[in-house]
Design an enzyme around this catalytic site. Sequence first.
Site, short mmCIF file in Angstrom:
data_model
loop_
_atom_site.label_atom_id
_atom_site.label_comp_id
_atom_site.label_asym_id
_atom_site.label_seq_id
_atom_site.Cartn_x
_atom_site.Cartn_y
_atom_site.Cartn_z
N LEU A 122 133.83 116.76 63.49
CA LEU A 122 132.37 116.74 63.58
C LEU A 122 131.85 115.32 63.38
CD1 LEU A 122 131.51 119.84 61.31
CD2 LEU A 122 132.07 119.80 63.73
N THR A 123 132.21 114.72 62.24
CA THR A 123 131.67 113.42 61.86
C THR A 123 132.09 112.33 62.84
OG1 THR A 123 131.86 114.16 59.58
CG2 THR A 123 131.51 111.81 59.92
N GLY A 332 140.42 108.53 25.43
CA GLY A 332 140.25 107.13 25.01
C GLY A 332 140.79 106.19 26.07
N GLU A 356 131.40 118.15 53.07
CA GLU A 356 130.79 119.44 53.42
C GLU A 356 129.28 119.42 53.20
OE1 GLU A 356 133.39 121.46 54.41
OE2 GLU A 356 131.92 122.81 55.30
C1 LIG Z 1 138.05 112.22 52.60
C2 LIG Z 1 137.08 112.76 53.59
C3 LIG Z 1 137.44 113.79 54.43
C4 LIG Z 1 136.56 114.26 55.40
N1 LIG Z 1 136.96 115.23 56.26
C5 LIG Z 1 136.18 115.53 57.33
C6 LIG Z 1 136.66 116.38 58.38
O1 LIG Z 1 137.77 116.91 58.30
N2 LIG Z 1 135.87 116.60 59.45
C7 LIG Z 1 134.64 116.02 59.56
O2 LIG Z 1 133.97 116.26 60.56
N3 LIG Z 1 134.14 115.23 58.58
C8 LIG Z 1 134.88 114.95 57.48
N4 LIG Z 1 134.41 114.12 56.51
C9 LIG Z 1 133.07 113.54 56.67
C10 LIG Z 1 132.06 114.04 55.67
O3 LIG Z 1 131.71 115.37 55.96
C11 LIG Z 1 130.87 113.08 55.72
O4 LIG Z 1 131.31 111.86 55.14
C12 LIG Z 1 129.66 113.59 54.99
O5 LIG Z 1 129.12 114.70 55.66
C13 LIG Z 1 128.58 112.51 54.85
O6 LIG Z 1 128.30 111.90 56.08
P1 LIG Z 1 128.30 110.31 56.17
O7 LIG Z 1 129.55 109.82 55.55
O8 LIG Z 1 128.04 109.93 57.56
O9 LIG Z 1 127.10 109.85 55.28
P2 LIG Z 1 125.59 109.62 55.76
O10 LIG Z 1 125.13 110.77 56.54
O11 LIG Z 1 125.49 108.28 56.40
O12 LIG Z 1 124.84 109.59 54.37
C14 LIG Z 1 124.76 108.40 53.54
C15 LIG Z 1 123.83 108.72 52.37
O13 LIG Z 1 122.52 109.02 52.87
C16 LIG Z 1 122.08 110.27 52.39
N5 LIG Z 1 121.26 110.94 53.38
C17 LIG Z 1 121.48 111.08 54.70
N6 LIG Z 1 120.48 111.75 55.28
C18 LIG Z 1 119.59 112.05 54.30
C19 LIG Z 1 118.35 112.75 54.25
N7 LIG Z 1 117.82 113.33 55.33
N8 LIG Z 1 117.74 112.85 53.07
C20 LIG Z 1 118.28 112.33 51.96
N9 LIG Z 1 119.44 111.66 51.94
C21 LIG Z 1 120.09 111.53 53.08
C22 LIG Z 1 123.37 111.05 52.12
O14 LIG Z 1 123.17 112.06 51.17
C23 LIG Z 1 124.27 109.96 51.58
O15 LIG Z 1 123.97 109.76 50.23
C24 LIG Z 1 135.26 113.69 55.51
C25 LIG Z 1 134.89 112.66 54.64
C26 LIG Z 1 135.79 112.20 53.70
C27 LIG Z 1 135.36 111.06 52.80
#
Ligand SMILES: Cc1cc2nc3c(=O)[nH]c(=O)nc-3n(C[C@H](O)[C@H](O)[C@H](O)COP(=O)(O)OP(=O)(O)OC[C@H]3O[C@@H](n4cnc5c(N)ncnc54)[C@H](O)[C@@H]3O)c2cc1C
Length: 740
Positions: A122-123, A332, A356
């Site tokens: 997805l991401t 500690g 998630e």
């Molecule tokens: C180890 C690991 C495994 C993963 N596995 C998968 C996988 O198997 N498949 C997959 O598809 N993805 C996967 N992911 C991705 C993961 O689901 C995303 O990292 C997560 O959903 C956050 O998206 P982002 O990293 O783009 O952060 P962003 O969307 O860029 O967010 C950055 C910050 O902005 C905040 N933010 C964004 N929009 C808003 C809003 N409207 N209001 C308030 N705050 C907001 C967020 O809360 C966060 O604090 C994985 C990530 C990691 C680290």
Amino acid sequence: MRLADDKRQIVAAVSMFVEKEVRPVASALEHADRYPHELVLGMKDLGLFGSLIPEAYGGLGLDSTTYAMVIEELCRGWMSLAGVINSHTMAALIVLNHGTDEQRRRFLPRFARGEARGGLCLTEPHAGSDVQAIRTVARRRGDEYLITGTKMFVTNGREGNTFALLARTDAAADPPHKGMSCFIVEKGHPGLQVVKSIGKLGYKGVDTAELVFEELPVPAGNLVGGVEGRGFKQVMSGLETGRINIAARAVGVAQAAFDEAVRHARARPRATNAPPALANMATRLSAARLLTYWAAGMKDRGERCDLEAGMAKLYASEAAQEIAMEAMRVHGEAGALTRLDVERHYRDTPLMIIGEGTNEIQRLVIARNLLERYGERSGALASLEGLPDEKKQMVLAVRQFVEKEIVPTVHDSERAGRNPEEIVRKLGELGILGALVPPQYGGLGLDLTTYAMILEELARGWTTLAGIISGHLTVARLVAQSGTTEQRKRLLPTMARGDLMGSAALTGAVTARRSGRTWVLNGTVPAVDNASHAALFAVPARMERGRSAWFLVKRDLKGLTLSPPLDTLGARGLDTCELRLKAVRIPASPLAGDGAALVVAKLGIAATAVGLAEAAFEAALRYSQQRSAFGKPICHHQAIQLKLADMATAITTARLLTHRAAATQDAGEAGGLEAGMAKLYASEMACAVTLEAMRIHGGYGYTTEFPAERFYRDAPRLMLALGGPDAERLAMARHLRERA
Ligand SMILES: Cc1cc2nc3c(=O)[nH]c(=O)nc-3n(C[C@H](O)[C@H](O)[C@H](O)COP(=O)(O)OP(=O)(O)OC[C@H]3O[C@@H](n4cnc5c(N)ncnc54)[C@H](O)[C@@H]3O)c2cc1C
């Protein structure tokens, strides 16, 4: 939580696998960032790749609750293993729930056997939370689609071979999600390249990769459900399960961290105090588990549970991180050494906060749900679904009573500090004063869970009333359980009718000395609720050799005096007095059941705190919909939504802890620890939530025109009761360290 035998066996098998196979090697594998091939084979043998796949397709066909327990167990050993199974399972569920029959037949048996190893794409590098912003496209060409784009953070990206991928099939669609479709994408063509394994803070060993797709041909038969434009909904529909799984993961890691902290505390000399942090950790861990199973249970019953799964994920992930940090603190300086597991737990836990759907997004989703589903409804969070009819009717009757008799008058009564005698009399007519009195003595003989619910409803109206009723019923319960037959016959019918009001004098320094056939009581109890209206006090007193017991003390006994009602910050009208006992002679024997009465008292405080917080939350929710700032209702501002979500989650957590403590007692178990957790968490929660409610009211919250200031004044009494939170924490920590 009761499980059928076959499910219990599966959880037990996983538990044994974790003890024997996982825990001995987890740390070394994790530090080396080595993929756990052997352990994955072990999970395959256990059938875990088919956990949620129906037996008809070769899976185990587990329900969500059992699956959550399996994930929890795996994570108690090593969180990375759950990653291997979870992403796979999410891909399989997309096929199960949205695929065509042909797709189900083609993919599910292979998923179940672990031959097809799944993952979720997805991401993308530029878009995670905002899934609608993805850029990967799938272009139709004859009987196939060509997929082009980049997917980021794909768990199982290197070791997996069969992915559920979201792509745009109609770039012009508005809103964009209507032009998105989901495909099952298999490896084996040069158009799919794993370009990079991503280095991580924790969660090592399991592969997280960047995948690049360049005109990758995918058969049209792999378009999930066979119809374009449904992909967004298809992937989002799995979120409930995804959130429950993340919550379960968090519970498992938190349990491991907590176990390490207890082990460490046990290894220290007994002379030192047990670290009070253990009490917080145990409470948060229990609460996280309760929320997780609660959401999973709703999912299993087919109820809507997006809000609940979100709360479980939010609470459990934050709790796990805090517990992991506390576990390090308990150790500690050694806590930061890599030879100990606690530093791994500390590295693992932030992922649950981010993955998630980040917790910020989670809270926004929760808040929107609250506004849509509960906006104007009283008793918003206190769902009575699933309660037996008789109990539901009882609780609803009290709710109606509160709305009709208490809410309209509470403001004036409270300001005047008027004792609600008349309302208590009417509650007597409803039978509430005999709620815990057995039917043969004229009472309702309710269990403690229903009692807690009733108190909660009363406290939603006015905590003073809940204080009067809980004090009276604590005494009634004590008499019913520990009194002599003569005492029961003499006291209980009059207590059930309300002709005799009782009050529990809980925290004093009273001593009892034997003198011939009587006991002589001396001492003071600084604050006894409803004292000037009660005619019977239950007083715990210290006897010789450090033992203590409860005594029933009648108001008219010689040597007993009451101060005039004390001025108090909140709970006005409760007529709290100081009780002085000077050589008061009691002819009867002391009562046993010391602990049980205390448990009922703690339950009363916890339930009152939940009701008070609920009232504050409902007032804040309503106000946030009515008050506008910067051109829109303040509930549309994110800062307010985040508060509402946190308040609702905390209240729900406290309620689950309270009900669990009550159910433990109802089941005839000791329940002291559970009641302590409920009292501790709920009373501190009420202080925090009432402050948040005031903030949401802005300047008006500080005025006496709105109830927010009353709620804020009412909360500390509950926190300070029974020796206060510090004493409770120390006692709980001692208990946790000492129990086998
Ligand atoms: C180890 C690991 C495994 C993963 N596995 C998968 C996988 O198997 N498949 C997959 O598809 N993805 C996967 N992911 C991705 C993961 O689901 C995303 O990292 C997560 O959903 C956050 O998206 P982002 O990293 O783009 O952060 P962003 O969307 O860029 O967010 C950055 C910050 O902005 C905040 N933010 C964004 N929009 C808003 C809003 N409207 N209001 C308030 N705050 C907001 C967020 O809360 C966060 O604090 C994985 C990530 C990691 C680290």
